[in-house]
Design an enzyme around this catalytic site. Structure first.
Site, PDB file in Angstrom:
ATOM      1  N   TYR A  28       0.974  -1.175   0.010  1.00  0.00           N
ATOM      2  CA  TYR A  28       0.144   0.030  -0.019  1.00  0.00           C
ATOM      3  C   TYR A  28       0.825   1.317   0.001  1.00  0.00           C
ATOM      4  O   TYR A  28       2.011   1.333   0.442  1.00  0.00           O
ATOM      5  CB  TYR A  28      -0.983  -0.048   1.122  1.00  0.00           C
ATOM      6  CG  TYR A  28      -0.175   0.094   2.393  1.00  0.00           C
ATOM      7  CD1 TYR A  28       0.129   1.563   2.877  1.00  0.00           C
ATOM      8  CD2 TYR A  28       0.439  -0.774   3.316  1.00  0.00           C
ATOM      9  CE1 TYR A  28       0.858   1.837   4.262  1.00  0.00           C
ATOM     10  CE2 TYR A  28       1.148  -0.654   4.407  1.00  0.00           C
ATOM     11  CZ  TYR A  28       1.292   0.859   5.001  1.00  0.00           C
ATOM     12  OH  TYR A  28       2.230   1.079   6.035  1.00  0.00           O
ATOM     13  N   PHE A  38       1.848   9.531   3.506  1.00  0.00           N
ATOM     14  CA  PHE A  38       1.924   9.498   5.147  1.00  0.00           C
ATOM     15  C   PHE A  38       2.447   8.054   5.581  1.00  0.00           C
ATOM     16  O   PHE A  38       3.255   7.751   6.332  1.00  0.00           O
ATOM     17  CB  PHE A  38       0.826   9.802   5.680  1.00  0.00           C
ATOM     18  CG  PHE A  38      -0.309   9.126   5.331  1.00  0.00           C
ATOM     19  CD1 PHE A  38      -0.389   7.781   6.293  1.00  0.00           C
ATOM     20  CD2 PHE A  38      -1.368   9.612   4.648  1.00  0.00           C
ATOM     21  CE1 PHE A  38      -1.740   7.148   5.818  1.00  0.00           C
ATOM     22  CE2 PHE A  38      -2.448   8.542   4.302  1.00  0.00           C
ATOM     23  CZ  PHE A  38      -2.597   7.440   4.763  1.00  0.00           C
ATOM     24  N   ASP A  39       2.480   7.091   4.483  1.00  0.00           N
ATOM     25  CA  ASP A  39       2.956   5.835   4.808  1.00  0.00           C
ATOM     26  C   ASP A  39       2.961   4.801   3.546  1.00  0.00           C
ATOM     27  O   ASP A  39       2.141   5.185   2.684  1.00  0.00           O
ATOM     28  CB  ASP A  39       2.044   4.938   5.892  1.00  0.00           C
ATOM     29  CG  ASP A  39       2.831   3.813   6.719  1.00  0.00           C
ATOM     30  OD1 ASP A  39       4.105   3.737   6.424  1.00  0.00           O
ATOM     31  OD2 ASP A  39       2.293   3.131   7.205  1.00  0.00           O
ATOM     32  N   ILE A  58      -8.253   0.327   9.709  1.00  0.00           N
ATOM     33  CA  ILE A  58      -9.189   1.071   9.385  1.00  0.00           C
ATOM     34  C   ILE A  58     -10.504   0.718   8.656  1.00  0.00           C
ATOM     35  O   ILE A  58     -10.427  -0.476   7.853  1.00  0.00           O
ATOM     36  CB  ILE A  58      -8.777   2.526   8.687  1.00  0.00           C
ATOM     37  CG1 ILE A  58      -8.331   2.348   7.407  1.00  0.00           C
ATOM     38  CG2 ILE A  58      -7.994   3.256   9.572  1.00  0.00           C
ATOM     39  CD1 ILE A  58      -8.042   3.815   6.578  1.00  0.00           C
ATOM     40  N   TYR A  84      -9.371   7.667  10.134  1.00  0.00           N
ATOM     41  CA  TYR A  84      -9.059   7.787  11.654  1.00  0.00           C
ATOM     42  C   TYR A  84      -9.966   8.863  12.271  1.00  0.00           C
ATOM     43  O   TYR A  84      -9.664   9.307  13.564  1.00  0.00           O
ATOM     44  CB  TYR A  84      -7.471   8.229  11.623  1.00  0.00           C
ATOM     45  CG  TYR A  84      -6.691   7.176  11.033  1.00  0.00           C
ATOM     46  CD1 TYR A  84      -6.476   6.228  12.052  1.00  0.00           C
ATOM     47  CD2 TYR A  84      -6.330   6.996   9.998  1.00  0.00           C
ATOM     48  CE1 TYR A  84      -5.675   5.230  11.623  1.00  0.00           C
ATOM     49  CE2 TYR A  84      -5.378   6.122   9.467  1.00  0.00           C
ATOM     50  CZ  TYR A  84      -5.097   5.116  10.408  1.00  0.00           C
ATOM     51  OH  TYR A  84      -4.339   3.926  10.041  1.00  0.00           O
ATOM     52  N   PHE A 101      -5.756   5.364  -0.623  1.00  0.00           N
ATOM     53  CA  PHE A 101      -4.662   4.494  -0.541  1.00  0.00           C
ATOM     54  C   PHE A 101      -4.617   3.753  -2.166  1.00  0.00           C
ATOM     55  O   PHE A 101      -5.579   3.212  -2.643  1.00  0.00           O
ATOM     56  CB  PHE A 101      -5.166   3.486   0.331  1.00  0.00           C
ATOM     57  CG  PHE A 101      -4.913   3.620   1.976  1.00  0.00           C
ATOM     58  CD1 PHE A 101      -3.841   3.822   2.654  1.00  0.00           C
ATOM     59  CD2 PHE A 101      -6.239   4.323   2.317  1.00  0.00           C
ATOM     60  CE1 PHE A 101      -3.862   4.147   3.825  1.00  0.00           C
ATOM     61  CE2 PHE A 101      -6.081   4.777   3.859  1.00  0.00           C
ATOM     62  CZ  PHE A 101      -4.889   4.949   4.367  1.00  0.00           C
TER      63      PHE A 101
END
Length: 127
Positions: A28, A38-39, A58, A84, A101
């Site tokens: 991902y 962010f990741d 999530i 979130y 994502f």
């Protein structure tokens, strides 16, 4: 709130889908709507493993990934209530942020997706 979506970018096998409680292996990249990453398991060079459908990820992942077949790549758009929520993640994800994502379902349990040559994709660090 609406706005949750799953958009297939590369079809999977079309027959093998996850079930609640399955162990999944995925790649991902998570972005804010302004494009900020962010990741990313891709950037880390290692896939992410988790159980689907039990609240360990999530809501957008629990619901969206269940619709994907083995080997599929998709874009999940997750509004705040599918991500979130009002808390966000301090310094990383703002409150109520919509997240996008790019995901790839590499394996369900012990069954890895196969590439066109029949080799397992789950062993590739940057599939």
């Amino acid at each position: 709130m609406s706005g949750f979506s799953v958009k297939t970018t590369t079809p999977g096998d079309g027959t093998t889908f996850p079930s609640t409680g399955d162990d999944l292996t995925m790649h991902y990249t998570g972005r804010l709507t302004d494009g900020t990453i962010f990741d990313s398991s891709v950037q880390k060079g290692r896939p992410f493993k988790f159980k689907i459908g039990i609240g360990s990820v999530i809501r957008g992942w629990d619901e969206g990934v269940m619709k994907m077949s083995l080997g599929e790549k998709a874009e999940l758009t997750c509004p705040g209530d599918y991500a979130y929520g009002p808390d966000g993640i301090a310094g990383v994800i703002p409150p109520n942020a919509t997240l996008v994502f790019e995901v790839e379902l590499l394996a369900i349990g012990g069954a890895p997706a196969q590439n066109k040559q029949g080799a397992s994709k789950a062993t590739c660090a940057v599939c």
